[in-house]
Design a protein around this motif. Structure first.
Motif, short mmCIF file in Angstrom:
data_model
loop_
_atom_site.label_atom_id
_atom_site.label_comp_id
_atom_site.label_asym_id
_atom_site.label_seq_id
_atom_site.Cartn_x
_atom_site.Cartn_y
_atom_site.Cartn_z
N TRP A 143 0.68 -0.99 -0.02
CA TRP A 143 -0.21 -0.16 -0.09
C TRP A 143 0.91 1.18 -0.05
O TRP A 143 0.34 2.46 -0.38
CB TRP A 143 -1.04 -0.18 1.15
N ARG A 144 2.13 1.09 0.25
CA ARG A 144 3.02 2.20 0.13
C ARG A 144 3.45 2.52 -1.16
O ARG A 144 4.17 3.33 -1.62
CB ARG A 144 4.10 2.47 0.96
N GLY A 145 3.32 1.38 -1.96
CA GLY A 145 3.80 1.35 -3.51
C GLY A 145 5.16 0.77 -3.61
O GLY A 145 5.82 1.25 -4.64
N ARG A 197 1.17 -1.98 -9.79
CA ARG A 197 0.65 -1.50 -8.38
C ARG A 197 -0.90 -1.92 -8.25
O ARG A 197 -1.37 -1.42 -7.14
CB ARG A 197 0.76 -0.18 -8.34
N ASN A 249 -5.65 -0.94 -5.68
CA ASN A 249 -5.08 0.06 -6.56
C ASN A 249 -3.81 0.89 -5.74
O ASN A 249 -4.20 1.88 -5.06
CB ASN A 249 -5.70 1.08 -7.42
N ALA A 250 -2.61 0.46 -5.68
CA ALA A 250 -1.78 1.18 -4.82
C ALA A 250 -0.94 2.32 -5.58
O ALA A 250 -0.10 2.78 -5.05
CB ALA A 250 -0.69 0.18 -3.92
N GLY A 251 -1.11 2.50 -6.97
CA GLY A 251 -0.66 3.53 -7.57
C GLY A 251 -1.00 4.86 -7.64
O GLY A 251 -2.20 4.95 -6.71
N ASP A 252 -0.39 5.73 -7.96
CA ASP A 252 -0.95 7.06 -8.10
C ASP A 252 -1.82 7.49 -9.07
O ASP A 252 -2.23 8.70 -9.32
CB ASP A 252 0.17 8.00 -7.86
N HIS A 295 -4.61 4.91 -4.88
CA HIS A 295 -4.48 4.58 -3.39
C HIS A 295 -5.91 4.34 -2.79
O HIS A 295 -6.18 4.74 -1.84
CB HIS A 295 -3.94 5.82 -2.62
#
Length: 721
Positions: free
Chosen positions: A423-425, A625, A651-654, A699
């Protein structure tokens, strides 16, 4: 409690019995028995009811092997008698011998303590600031705890252990003092006490939240280390044990033993189990420079691991100065007797063993078939209690995750690291995330164990809270007065752009979303989830990731936060309700990725945003991610037939990700259960069919249910708190 005789001048001891060890009220007197190998004489010392004046010293008249014993008849020997031991024998640290009759020793089997402890030079067996070979003849009695004889009776009446199956267990780790110290609904007198946890408002909160067990940080009597006392701090967590059988006096008001039992009985009535965090790997006596309070003065070499090359020194596999000699029969018996006592007399439901790798070491490297594990398995009282290992210590080859015996569960720090890392990517982590989410079969399947062997957590007492993992990238332990050198640096945290508190609405919203992501992942994963108290409303320790010595607002739960973040507590409550509905989230066997007959989907499959199952190339894509988890057979119909599916999209991406949805069962549309990016939307109302796309914001995670899921699930999470 019986009145203690004021005059022991006429008291005398009869032979008594070597069993049971400790002080036992028989109805017509008290039997005293203590193990002290190598001793030449053992004296029973009797005190006034406050433990302030020593009234008599009576040599124990009989010895059976290493056990000294004597019987004190009534009217002198009655419940309430306050006592300690003085042990005569050789003092020669070079041979591991540290007998010193000038030190009043606490009975290792003491059920209740009297008085208080004070760090005074007299508590050391050697002359302080001098070589440890120099005997200290100062009397320690005015500065140490004494034991009180306890009558075992208690009105348990209809108390019945909840006996929650492992698959249904949700553990809630809390500190007895910190949980209620600031609780507005707890009477002032009971805040921070055992009875505080028995208050209706507290019990109802736990029950409504949906947890099934409270895991209490150490409640075995402890004292703070000297270096902390000198700094005006204390060992708040309690990992500095002194008396394993006795409830910590400061958590009681008048009678800690009875009040602990009342707490257990009250929680049991609400269906909540009580698990104790027990510290059997070391004691507060520390290394050769530490005090002589109990085990060291009774039989130093029998209870502690000594350096074979220098018997005046201690083996330290705990980071505290000493290590219990679990390979010795005396130490093992003491611990097994203690476990039996807490189950039979105090009605606890399980134990979490601190630094449990020590217990598997005997006199050699860690072994799954070590003598202690065999002794636990052979003890009938322990057959049905929950056994949880912290599967490491600080010795060589100290990390033993996955190697504990059948019947044990283990704290899975790889779960914490993988989920936080995802989750922090972090790059290249999809495989680890999937393995942990599915129950860590790589750790437990080969030895025939179940997913419930994995205690999953994203935060525990040691380290950042869930909120702090979203608000701090660096530890901030300055209040510990160690120049911020203490505590680990492997936090796997992300501050969402600002270190510490922020007034920026975008940062606040992102942190809230990340907390929901972490908690949702935890409570949807296979295995046994453990919540850290307060994480359900975003508790903070102000960036302190080692708050062991902070007995103040840094560690105490702020219940105003619970009011301010009621939406987060509601989210956790609804996740736990979903977990109870969905048997497919609480499996006794590992997922196999297999398709059942007449079922459209596998028991679990891992989905690419484009809709297909992940390929080998997808798993190794360091830039990926996002991942979808299709959980088949998540529910059961009224006839017990598996049906219904859940689809967890992460979705851990930006950047937003469009997930193409698989075909739902029976052709019925997918419904969104929750979306962590749209939590403040009052009605999601989204319905999607096969081949459509679900947009998952940066996120965030989305959970969908298909048409065969219960209607209460398909209707989505409510915002009501």
């Amino acid at each position: 409690m019986n009145a203690v005789p004021a005059d022991f001048t006429a008291a005398s001891l009869q032979a008594g019995s070597p069993s049971p060890l400790g002080a036992t009220w028989t109805g017509d007197g008290v039997n005293f028995a203590v193990c002290a190998g190598g001793a030449s004489r053992v004296e029973l010392c009797l005190f006034d009811e406050n433990g302030e004046r020593e009234l008599a010293r009576l040599p124990l008249p009989e010895r059976t092997e290493n056990c000294w014993h004597g019987f004190l008849p009534a009217p002198h020997g009655i419940p309430g008698v306050v006592y300690g031991f003085r042990v005569h024998g050789p003092y020669d640290p070079s041979y591991g011998l540290r007998h010193n009759p000038h030190k009043l020793l606490l009975d290792p089997y003491a059920r209740a303590l009297v008085g208080k402890f004070e760090w005074n030079p007299a508590v050391f067996g050697h002359q302080p600031d001098q070589p440890t070979e120099q005997l200290n003849t100062a009397d320690s009695a005015p500065y140490v705890y004494k034991a009180r004889v306890v009558q075992s009776g208690f009105a348990w009446s209809e108390d019945c252990p909840p006996a929650v199956p492992w698959r249904d267990t949700v553990i809630y780790e809390l500190h007895v003092k910190g949980f209620t110290k600031l609780h507005p609904a707890v009477p002032e007198r009971e805040r921070g006490k055992f009875l505080g946890l028995a208050q209706p408002a507290v019990v109802n909160y736990l029950k409504q939240l949906g947890v099934t067990a409270v895991q209490l940080l150490p409640v075995q009597a402890f004292v703070p280390e000297q270096f902390l006392a000198e700094r005006g701090l204390t060992n708040y967590w309690g990992y500095s044990s002194l008396a394993w059988f006795a409830p910590h006096p400061e958590y009681g008001i008048e009678d800690p033993v009875a009040e602990f039992r009342t707490m257990v009985k009250t929680l049991h009535a609400a269906g909540i189990e009580v698990i104790l965090d027990v510290v059997f790997n070391h004691t507060v006596e520390g290394n050769e420079k530490g005090p002589t309070l109990s085990l060291r003065g009774l039989d130093n070499a029998a209870y502690y691991k000594l350096d074979s090359n220098n018997l005046s020194r201690y083996v330290d596999r705990t980071g505290t100065g000493n290590t219990i000699a679990i390979g010795n029969a005396a130490a093992r018996k003491l611990i097994i007797d203690c476990l039996r006592y807490w189950v039979e007399e105090m009605h606890v439901d399980g134990f979490r063993f601190d630094l449990a790798a020590v217990l598997g070491r005997d006199n050699a490297p860690f072994r799954t078939d070590a003598a202690f594990f065999k002794a636990v398995a052979a003890e009938p009282t322990l057959r049905y209690v929950k056994l949880i290992a912290e599967p490491w210590d600080v010795g060589p080859e100290g990390y033993q995750l996955g190697r504990f015996p059948a019947g044990w569960s283990e704290w899975n720090d790889l779960y914490r690291d993988s989920v936080r890392g995802f989750w922090r990517g972090n790059p290249g982590i999809l495989g680890n995330f999937a393995e942990r989410f599915a129950g860590s079969s790589d750790l437990f399947r080969a030895s025939g164990r179940r997913p419930t062997a994995s205690i999953n957590y994203i935060a525990c007492h040691d380290g950042f809270t869930a909120y702090d993992a979203t608000a701090y990238e660096q530890k901030h332990n300055e209040a510990n007065l160690e120049d911020n050198h203490d505590g680990h640096n492997h936090n796997l945290s992300w501050n969402c752009g600002v270190e510490g508190p922020s007034d920026d609405p975008a940062v606040i919203e992102l942190r809230e979303r990340q907390i929901r992501n972490l908690l949702a992942t935890l409570l949807l994963s296979q295995g046994v989830p453990m919540l850290l108290a307060g994480d359900e409303f975003g508790r903070t320790q102000r960036g302190n990731n080692n708050a062991y010595c902070q007995d103040n607002e840094i560690s105490w739960l702020d219940w105003h936060d619970a009011e301010r973040r009621g939406w987060l507590t509601a989210f956790v409550r609804q996740l736990l309700t979903l977990r109870r509905y969905a048997a497919g989230l609480r499996r006794d066997t590992f997922l196999k990725g297999a398709r059942q007959v007449d079922r459209e989907h596998k028991d679990i499959s891992w989905r690419h945003p484009e809709g297909h199952e992940l390929t080998a190339a997808d798993w190794h894509d360091a830039n990926a991610r996002a991942i979808g988890v299709l959980i088949g057979h998540a529910f059961t119909d009224p006839y017990g037939t598996p049906n219904g599916h859940l689809l967890f999209l992460c979705n851990a991406g930006d950047q937003p990700v469009n997930f193409r949805l698989p075909t739902p069962t029976t052709g019925v549309v997918w419904r969104i259960v929750f979306d962590t990016a749209r939590w403040r939307v009052s009605d999601l109302g989204d319905r999607m069919g096969a081949g459509e796309s679900c947009v998952v914001a940066p996120h965030s995670c989305v959970l969908l249910a298909d048409g065969d899921a219960p209607s209460s699930v398909r209707s989505g999470f409510s915002l009501k708190t």
